[in-house]
Design a protein around this motif. Structure first.
Motif, PDB file in Angstrom:
ATOM      1  N   LEU A 133       0.845  -1.192   0.000  1.00 21.61           N
ATOM      2  CA  LEU A 133       0.000   0.000   0.000  1.00 21.61           C
ATOM      3  C   LEU A 133       0.884   1.246   0.000  1.00 21.61           C
ATOM      4  CD1 LEU A 133      -2.895   1.144   0.221  1.00 21.61           C
ATOM      5  CD2 LEU A 133      -2.698   0.919   2.707  1.00 21.61           C
ATOM      6  N   THR A 134       0.542   2.206  -0.840  1.00 20.53           N
ATOM      7  CA  THR A 134       1.315   3.453  -0.930  1.00 20.53           C
ATOM      8  C   THR A 134       0.425   4.648  -0.600  1.00 20.53           C
ATOM      9  OG1 THR A 134       0.820   3.735  -3.293  1.00 20.53           O
ATOM     10  CG2 THR A 134       2.816   2.486  -2.705  1.00 20.53           C
ATOM     11  N   THR A 135       1.073   5.765  -0.220  1.00 16.39           N
ATOM     12  CA  THR A 135       0.374   7.023   0.046  1.00 16.39           C
ATOM     13  C   THR A 135       1.208   8.191  -0.474  1.00 16.39           C
ATOM     14  OG1 THR A 135      -0.656   6.170   2.068  1.00 16.39           O
ATOM     15  CG2 THR A 135      -0.587   8.546   1.815  1.00 16.39           C
ATOM     16  N   SER A 136       0.553   9.151  -1.115  1.00 19.15           N
ATOM     17  CA  SER A 136       1.199  10.392  -1.531  1.00 19.15           C
ATOM     18  C   SER A 136       0.214  11.532  -1.310  1.00 19.15           C
ATOM     19  CB  SER A 136       1.610  10.329  -2.999  1.00 19.15           C
ATOM     20  OG  SER A 136       2.165  11.567  -3.417  1.00 19.15           O
ATOM     21  N   ALA A 137       0.633  12.554  -0.536  1.00 17.55           N
ATOM     22  CA  ALA A 137      -0.233  13.693  -0.235  1.00 17.55           C
ATOM     23  C   ALA A 137       0.359  14.968  -0.844  1.00 17.55           C
ATOM     24  CB  ALA A 137      -0.385  13.849   1.279  1.00 17.55           C
ATOM     25  N   LYS A 138      -0.461  15.751  -1.525  1.00 16.38           N
ATOM     26  CA  LYS A 138      -0.014  16.987  -2.184  1.00 16.38           C
ATOM     27  C   LYS A 138      -1.120  18.036  -2.103  1.00 16.38           C
ATOM     28  CE  LYS A 138       3.090  14.686  -5.450  1.00 16.38           C
ATOM     29  NZ  LYS A 138       3.389  14.437  -6.882  1.00 16.38           N
ATOM     30  N   PRO A 139      -0.780  19.341  -2.201  1.00 19.92           N
ATOM     31  CA  PRO A 139       0.558  19.915  -2.449  1.00 19.92           C
ATOM     32  C   PRO A 139       1.388  19.985  -1.170  1.00 19.92           C
ATOM     33  CG  PRO A 139      -1.049  21.660  -2.250  1.00 19.92           C
ATOM     34  CD  PRO A 139      -1.819  20.372  -2.159  1.00 19.92           C
ATOM     35  N   LYS A 140       2.655  20.301  -1.350  1.00 20.73           N
ATOM     36  CA  LYS A 140       3.603  20.457  -0.249  1.00 20.73           C
ATOM     37  C   LYS A 140       4.464  21.703  -0.511  1.00 20.73           C
ATOM     38  CE  LYS A 140       4.016  15.464   0.285  1.00 20.73           C
ATOM     39  NZ  LYS A 140       4.895  14.302   0.057  1.00 20.73           N
ATOM     40  N   PRO A 141       4.380  22.697   0.356  1.00 22.68           N
ATOM     41  CA  PRO A 141       3.441  22.812   1.480  1.00 22.68           C
ATOM     42  C   PRO A 141       2.048  23.195   0.980  1.00 22.68           C
ATOM     43  CG  PRO A 141       4.718  24.808   1.295  1.00 22.68           C
ATOM     44  CD  PRO A 141       5.275  23.866   0.260  1.00 22.68           C
ATOM     45  N   VAL A 142       1.117  23.336   1.930  1.00 22.00           N
ATOM     46  CA  VAL A 142      -0.247  23.722   1.588  1.00 22.00           C
ATOM     47  C   VAL A 142      -0.701  24.797   2.570  1.00 22.00           C
ATOM     48  CG1 VAL A 142      -1.271  21.935   3.061  1.00 22.00           C
ATOM     49  CG2 VAL A 142      -2.574  22.851   1.140  1.00 22.00           C
ATOM     50  N   LYS A 143      -1.516  25.717   2.090  1.00 25.35           N
ATOM     51  CA  LYS A 143      -2.033  26.754   2.971  1.00 25.35           C
ATOM     52  C   LYS A 143      -3.140  26.194   3.864  1.00 25.35           C
ATOM     53  CE  LYS A 143      -0.934  30.851   0.222  1.00 25.35           C
ATOM     54  NZ  LYS A 143      -1.483  32.080  -0.405  1.00 25.35           N
ATOM     55  N   LYS A 144      -3.175  26.695   5.092  1.00 23.44           N
ATOM     56  CA  LYS A 144      -4.180  26.236   6.051  1.00 23.44           C
ATOM     57  C   LYS A 144      -5.583  26.437   5.488  1.00 23.44           C
ATOM     58  CE  LYS A 144      -5.558  26.663  10.891  1.00 23.44           C
ATOM     59  NZ  LYS A 144      -5.281  27.319  12.199  1.00 23.44           N
ATOM     60  N   GLY A 145      -6.415  25.376   5.609  1.00 23.68           N
ATOM     61  CA  GLY A 145      -7.784  25.427   5.112  1.00 23.68           C
ATOM     62  C   GLY A 145      -7.948  25.019   3.667  1.00 23.68           C
ATOM     63  N   LYS A 146      -6.832  24.880   2.954  1.00 26.47           N
ATOM     64  CA  LYS A 146      -6.892  24.466   1.559  1.00 26.47           C
ATOM     65  C   LYS A 146      -6.960  22.932   1.461  1.00 26.47           C
ATOM     66  CE  LYS A 146      -6.738  28.562  -0.242  1.00 26.47           C
ATOM     67  NZ  LYS A 146      -7.882  29.105  -1.028  1.00 26.47           N
ATOM     68  N   THR A 147      -7.184  22.469   0.249  1.00 28.75           N
ATOM     69  CA  THR A 147      -7.403  21.040   0.030  1.00 28.75           C
ATOM     70  C   THR A 147      -6.089  20.274  -0.129  1.00 28.75           C
ATOM     71  OG1 THR A 147      -9.551  21.416  -0.994  1.00 28.75           O
ATOM     72  CG2 THR A 147      -8.454  19.331  -1.504  1.00 28.75           C
ATOM     73  N   VAL A 148      -5.999  19.162   0.564  1.00 30.18           N
ATOM     74  CA  VAL A 148      -4.911  18.204   0.376  1.00 30.18           C
ATOM     75  C   VAL A 148      -5.478  17.014  -0.392  1.00 30.18           C
ATOM     76  CG1 VAL A 148      -3.279  16.648   1.490  1.00 30.18           C
ATOM     77  CG2 VAL A 148      -3.759  18.879   2.500  1.00 30.18           C
ATOM     78  N   THR A 149      -4.828  16.674  -1.491  1.00 28.29           N
ATOM     79  CA  THR A 149      -5.237  15.498  -2.265  1.00 28.29           C
ATOM     80  C   THR A 149      -4.314  14.333  -1.923  1.00 28.29           C
ATOM     81  OG1 THR A 149      -6.060  16.878  -4.076  1.00 28.29           O
ATOM     82  CG2 THR A 149      -5.587  14.562  -4.578  1.00 28.29           C
ATOM     83  N   VAL A 150      -4.923  13.219  -1.500  1.00 28.00           N
ATOM     84  CA  VAL A 150      -4.150  12.049  -1.086  1.00 28.00           C
ATOM     85  C   VAL A 150      -4.430  10.913  -2.060  1.00 28.00           C
ATOM     86  CG1 VAL A 150      -3.544  10.518   0.823  1.00 28.00           C
ATOM     87  CG2 VAL A 150      -4.476  12.800   1.310  1.00 28.00           C
ATOM     88  N   THR A 151      -3.372  10.388  -2.658  1.00 29.44           N
ATOM     89  CA  THR A 151      -3.497   9.279  -3.600  1.00 29.44           C
ATOM     90  C   THR A 151      -2.668   8.093  -3.114  1.00 29.44           C
ATOM     91  OG1 THR A 151      -1.666  10.105  -4.931  1.00 29.44           O
ATOM     92  CG2 THR A 151      -3.874  10.813  -5.569  1.00 29.44           C
ATOM     93  N   GLY A 152      -2.946   6.943  -3.675  1.00 33.18           N
ATOM     94  CA  GLY A 152      -2.190   5.748  -3.314  1.00 33.18           C
ATOM     95  C   GLY A 152      -2.664   4.552  -4.129  1.00 33.18           C
ATOM     96  N   LYS A 153      -2.148   3.399  -3.783  1.00 36.28           N
ATOM     97  CA  LYS A 153      -2.554   2.177  -4.472  1.00 36.28           C
ATOM     98  C   LYS A 153      -2.413   0.982  -3.542  1.00 36.28           C
ATOM     99  CE  LYS A 153      -1.948  -0.591  -8.654  1.00 36.28           C
ATOM    100  NZ  LYS A 153      -1.323  -0.696  -9.994  1.00 36.28           N
ATOM    101  N   LEU A 154      -3.429   0.128  -3.566  1.00 33.69           N
ATOM    102  CA  LEU A 154      -3.405  -1.138  -2.838  1.00 33.69           C
ATOM    103  C   LEU A 154      -3.206  -2.259  -3.852  1.00 33.69           C
ATOM    104  CD1 LEU A 154      -3.874  -2.861  -0.250  1.00 33.69           C
ATOM    105  CD2 LEU A 154      -6.308  -2.838  -0.818  1.00 33.69           C
ATOM    106  N   SER A 155      -2.161  -3.050  -3.656  1.00 33.48           N
ATOM    107  CA  SER A 155      -1.901  -4.177  -4.549  1.00 33.48           C
ATOM    108  C   SER A 155      -1.609  -5.410  -3.709  1.00 33.48           C
ATOM    109  CB  SER A 155      -0.735  -3.872  -5.493  1.00 33.48           C
ATOM    110  OG  SER A 155       0.435  -3.556  -4.758  1.00 33.48           O
ATOM    111  N   ARG A 156      -1.671  -6.556  -4.348  1.00 34.16           N
ATOM    112  CA  ARG A 156      -1.359  -7.804  -3.648  1.00 34.16           C
ATOM    113  C   ARG A 156      -0.705  -8.788  -4.601  1.00 34.16           C
ATOM    114  NH1 ARG A 156      -6.960 -11.174  -2.576  1.00 34.16           N
ATOM    115  NH2 ARG A 156      -7.920 -10.899  -4.605  1.00 34.16           N
TER     116      ARG A 156
END
Length: 234
Positions: A133-156
């Motif tokens: 399982l992976t995780t990536s959160a963007k943007p970096k940095p981010v302004k307070k109250g703004k949207t963080v987009t989190v992506t990833g993938k589950l594989s087996r």
């Protein structure tokens, strides 16, 4: 001399934790167990080892896994042997994807004439397709109250292809840990798409780490992605 079913009995520590088997590499699982036998039976005249099997009976299994070598035993008394062995699994050769799940634990004793005596129903364990399982959160940095987009993938593990495949339709939790603390809190639950991909959004509040976690099921073990730090600016 043929060993009767009552001549050498495997008991003791055959409890196994779930086995998370990767896509291709060999897995060798150490097992300890106890053998009881009549004092009149010479331990040098038979060999023993643990096995995993599927099906109603160990003598007519739909699948079976054992070790490459017999167990190594030391006498604890004139009738008891303490033994160690390994169960070896080569997923690309030994397993179909459909065989992931619960397997039964058994054992075999073999005499000098290579006559086996089987013993089943000594417990059960799960043989699972290893998960990632992976995780990536963007943007970096981010302004307070703004949207963080989190992506990833589950594989087996795909035992038939020897690679990893996306795991679709699975519930995965998005968690957040404030920087400087040790505890993650669950923000929401999202599902993987047809390729195992994940995508969701949340509002930025403070510096911290985002991660996805999968709680697992019968065929696939739980897995936590590494946390991804996002710094928040004013």
């Amino acid at each position: 001399m043929r060993i009767r079913a009552s001549a050498a009995v495997v008991t003791g520590a055959l409890a196994l934790s779930a086995l998370a088997v990767p896509a291709a590499a060999k897995v060798s699982v150490p097992v300890t167990y106890t053998v009881t036998h009549p004092a009149s039976l010479d331990p040098d005249t038979f060999a023993t080892g643990p096995v995993l099997y599927r099906g109603a009976k160990i003598t007519s299994p739909t699948g079976i896994q054992g070790g490459d070598d017999a167990g190594t035993c030391k006498a604890a008394s004139s009738t008891v042997l303490n033994c160690t062995a390994s169960i070896d699994i080569r997923p690309a050769l030994d397993l179909f994807n459909s065989e992931a799940g619960t397997w039964k634990i058994g054992a075999v004793a073999v005499d000098e004439a290579e006559h086996p005596t089987w013993q089943g129903d000594l417990g059960s364990t799960k043989v699972q397709r290893l998960s990632k399982l992976t995780t990536s959160a963007k943007p970096k940095p981010v302004k307070k109250g703004k949207t963080v987009t989190v992506t990833g993938k589950l594989s087996r593990a795909n035992w038939e292809s020897g690679k990893y495949s996306g795991y679709s339709g699975q519930a995965v939790q998005l968690q957040f840990r404030k920087k400087g603390t040790t505890t993650y809190k669950t923000l929401k639950t999202v599902k993987t798409n047809s390729t195992g991909a994940l995508k969701t959004t949340t509002k930025a509040t403070v510096d911290g780490y985002y991660r996805f976690i999968f709680v697992g099921n019968t065929t696939t073990p739980a897995v936590n992605a590494a946390g991804d730090l996002v710094r928040v600016t004013k």
